[in-house]
Scaffold this active site. Structure first.
Site, short mmCIF file in Angstrom:
data_model
loop_
_atom_site.label_atom_id
_atom_site.label_comp_id
_atom_site.label_asym_id
_atom_site.label_seq_id
_atom_site.Cartn_x
_atom_site.Cartn_y
_atom_site.Cartn_z
N THR A 1 0.85 -1.19 0.00
CA THR A 1 0.00 0.00 0.00
C THR A 1 0.88 1.24 0.00
O THR A 1 1.85 1.32 0.76
CB THR A 1 -0.94 0.02 1.23
OG1 THR A 1 -1.86 -1.07 1.13
CG2 THR A 1 -1.71 1.33 1.30
N PHE B 1 1.32 5.00 0.88
CA PHE B 1 0.80 6.02 1.79
C PHE B 1 1.36 7.38 1.39
O PHE B 1 2.52 7.49 0.98
CB PHE B 1 1.21 5.71 3.24
CG PHE B 1 0.46 4.55 3.83
CD1 PHE B 1 -0.66 4.77 4.61
CD2 PHE B 1 0.87 3.25 3.60
CE1 PHE B 1 -1.36 3.71 5.17
CE2 PHE B 1 0.18 2.18 4.15
CZ PHE B 1 -0.94 2.41 4.93
#
Length: 380
Positions: free
Chosen positions: A281, A283
């Site tokens: 992921t 960020f």
């Protein structure tokens, strides 16, 4: 004729084409000078349409489409050269230059940072990778993180923006546009989802599984192996672990990080249950103020293009002309505008490069509207 003779003939033609191309660009420079002296825009759509029609007819049916593509690229090169020749710093570039000059040379070490979720959230892990020793304040929702920054409660926020398997977090993109915040740094975190339970719980006992909706989608194959189990989305993977721990029940589980197992006193019943092993992921660290730190080599922009054939091609052609690499391109529907889209671009080029300067000065002529979402580096 053999192959070498044919290639020799092509080389001669290419020599002539190079000379003619340079002559054309010199003529374009004279056009640029005239436009500047007479306060005329660089882009002349009617002239370009007429020219494309003319060269296509001259090329004949077999070569018409090839000729249109060739001249479309020539027009992009010509406009780029004219813009560079006549270029005056755009308001955006002046703002960027100011930000580069006023941003501290050292990235902050211990600022107040807003994260969504609770202790143990993946946002916390990413935040501690981005900053040396952040002071983290947790909020229930993405909107609350933006509001905390807007109201001055926190200087920065750390939020997920996209996942390698589940795609973009669209709500965060929408909030970036709504609040006009800037990205100041990014980090890609390897995501490892685990099935966490209260001590003594067996796999056959589980009737409910809690987690964030993206984590649920990332563990779809595993969840299908649990027939009859009710999967319940919650605000955050760490919130899911906290709920399981506080419930004391032995028929519930959470999809969460291993850090949450230790933090909330849970057992890890199954490790790494995500569908893809390389699950990451990305960020973003956001700020209300435009901050551009030394070494920034990535830029994110949003564009709304004319709803016409070739509109996206023209933008991509300009980026290609400038030698700027596109690392992400995503379209989103524009609310209340049927079948019209906005496009998000992640671009790879140094803020100190000539190409970056030129692009920032030309953005307004490439589209109906655009938003500059920041230039930054990605922490590794």
């Amino acid at each position: 004729m053999d192959l070498n003779e044919i290639r020799g003939e092509i080389d001669k033609i290419d020599d002539e084409l190079v000379c003619l191309f340079c002559q054309r660009m010199h003529a374009a420079a004279q056009v640029a000078d005239y436009k500047k002296a007479n306060n005329l825009p660089i882009l002349q759509p009617a002239r370009e349409r007429a020219k494309l029609q003319d060269v296509a007819e001259k090329a004949g049916p077999e070569m018409a489409n090839y000729t249109r593509v060739l001249y479309s690229m020539l027009f992009e090169l010509s406009r780029s050269y004219q813009s560079k020749r006549n270029g005056e710093p755009s308001p955006l570039y002046q703002r960027i230059t100011q930000a580069i000059e006023s941003t501290p040379k050292l990235f902050p070490q211990s600022p107040m940072v807003a994260c969504q979720g609770v202790e143990g959230a993946y946002s916390q892990i990413a935040c501690e990778k981005i900053f040396k020793s952040p002071l983290i304040v947790y909020f229930k929702s993405f909107e609350a993180v933006f509001n905390a920054i807007d109201q001055g409660l926190c200087q920065y926020g750390v939020l997920p923006i996209e996942n390698s398997t589940a795609g973009s977090v669209k709500k965060v993109y929408d909030l970036m546009i709504e609040h006009n915040f800037s990205i100041v740094r990014t980090f890609r975190l390897k995501i490892d989802h685990n099935l966490l339970v209260n001590p003594g719980t067996k796999l056959s006992d589980i009737k409910e599984v809690y987690s964030h909706e993206q984590a649920i989608s990332q563990c779809d194959k595993f969840l299908r192996t649990l027939p009859g189990v009710n999967v319940i989305p919650v605000d955050n993977t760490a919130v899911a672990a906290q709920m399981v721990a506080q419930s004391g029940r032995k028929d519930v589980a959470a999809l969460s990080s291993r850090a949450c197992a230790e933090l909330y006193g849970l057992d890890c019943l199954q490790y790494s249950v995500q569908d893809e092993g390389n699950n990451r992921t990305r960020f973003i660290c956001i700020s209300r103020n435009l901050e551009i730190y030394p070494g920034s080599d990535k830029t994110t922009i949003m564009m709304v293009l004319n709803h016409k054939p070739g509109a996206l091609y023209k933008v991509l052609a300009r980026l290609y002309t400038l030698g700027i690499n596109v690392t992400k391109l995503e379209s989103r529907p524009i609310p209340d505008r049927e079948f019209e889209f906005m496009f998000y671009f992640d671009l790879e080029t140094s803020i100190y490069s000539e190409e970056y300067v030129q692009l920032m000065c030309e953005l307004d002529e490439l589209c109906e509207e655009f938003k500059y979402l920041g230039s930054y580096t990605e922490v590794v």
